[in-house]
Scaffold this motif. Structure first.
Motif, PDB file in Angstrom:
ATOM      1  N   UNK A 195      35.287  35.753  34.091  1.00 47.87           N
ATOM      2  CA  UNK A 195      35.916  37.004  34.518  1.00 47.87           C
ATOM      3  C   UNK A 195      37.355  37.026  34.026  1.00 47.87           C
ATOM      4  N   UNK A 196      37.768  38.173  33.504  1.00 45.95           N
ATOM      5  CA  UNK A 196      39.122  38.360  32.998  1.00 45.95           C
ATOM      6  C   UNK A 196      39.756  39.535  33.723  1.00 45.95           C
ATOM      7  N   UNK A 197      41.046  39.516  33.943  1.00 45.73           N
ATOM      8  CA  UNK A 197      42.016  38.498  33.527  1.00 45.73           C
ATOM      9  C   UNK A 197      41.885  37.240  34.385  1.00 45.73           C
ATOM     10  N   UNK A 198      42.380  36.146  33.830  1.00 43.98           N
ATOM     11  CA  UNK A 198      42.306  34.892  34.574  1.00 43.98           C
ATOM     12  C   UNK A 198      43.475  33.983  34.206  1.00 43.98           C
ATOM     13  N   UNK A 199      43.926  33.252  35.201  1.00 41.54           N
ATOM     14  CA  UNK A 199      44.951  32.241  35.010  1.00 41.54           C
ATOM     15  C   UNK A 199      44.256  30.998  34.482  1.00 41.54           C
ATOM     16  N   UNK A 200      44.723  30.467  33.373  1.00 45.05           N
ATOM     17  CA  UNK A 200      44.089  29.311  32.758  1.00 45.05           C
ATOM     18  C   UNK A 200      44.824  28.004  33.078  1.00 45.05           C
TER      19      UNK A 200
END
Length: 168
Positions: free
Chosen positions: A121-126
């Protein structure tokens, strides 16, 4: 495409965030994701495109200033600009000014463009390191050793042997 950004702060050398957004997302979507990711309150922010020396180029604002894109140097609304239209190649840069009165900002660089991962799922903190600077009080920022100092800390106790001779 999915864009991966690296975000840094000039207030805290330890602060790093890597995050991913859909390239079709608007700059307003980016702004809202940054606020959410950092736990900041809604604010009047601007995004600027920047050159390789971090000089500000074109401004995008949260609100439409009613000046239109036709006016020379007029700010454009974030909602009308998509990431893929503003960032055309790797290493393109953005400056996110979250405090326009003090000109406090974050520095974003496009570090990767890739196909979306299935099921992601986007947006996402990586990736994240160190707390974000306080939104309202720059003096309240937590300062600790840099990432470099942390990594090199185990070598700090090394004391060379002056009697060592490396010549045969």
């Amino acid at each position: 495409m999915i864009y991966r950004f690296r975000m840094l702060s000039d207030e805290n050398d330890n602060f790093v965030r890597d995050f991913e957004l859909d390239a079709e997302a608007s700059l307003l979507d980016l702004h809202e994701f940054i606020l959410s990711m950092l736990g900041y309150d809604p604010c009047m922010a601007s995004l600027y495109t920047a050159d390789d020396r971090w000089e500000r180029l074109r401004e995008f604002t949260c609100m439409d200033m009613g000046l239109g894109d036709a006016a020379e140097g007029a700010p454009a609304p974030m909602a009308s600009a998509r990431l893929c239209d503003v960032l055309l190649r790797l290493r393109d840069r953005l400056i996110y000014v979250f405090d326009p009165f003090s000109q406090r900002a974050y520095y974003l660089e496009l570090v990767e463009a890739k196909k979306p991962e299935e099921g992601m799922k986007y947006p996402r903190l990586q990736f994240e390191h160190s707390p974000a600077p306080d939104q309202y009080d720059p003096e309240a920022n937590e300062q600790s050793g840099s990432i470099f100092e942390e990594m090199m800390g185990e070598y700090g106790d090394f004391e060379g042997d002056d009697s060592y001779d490396d010549e045969y």
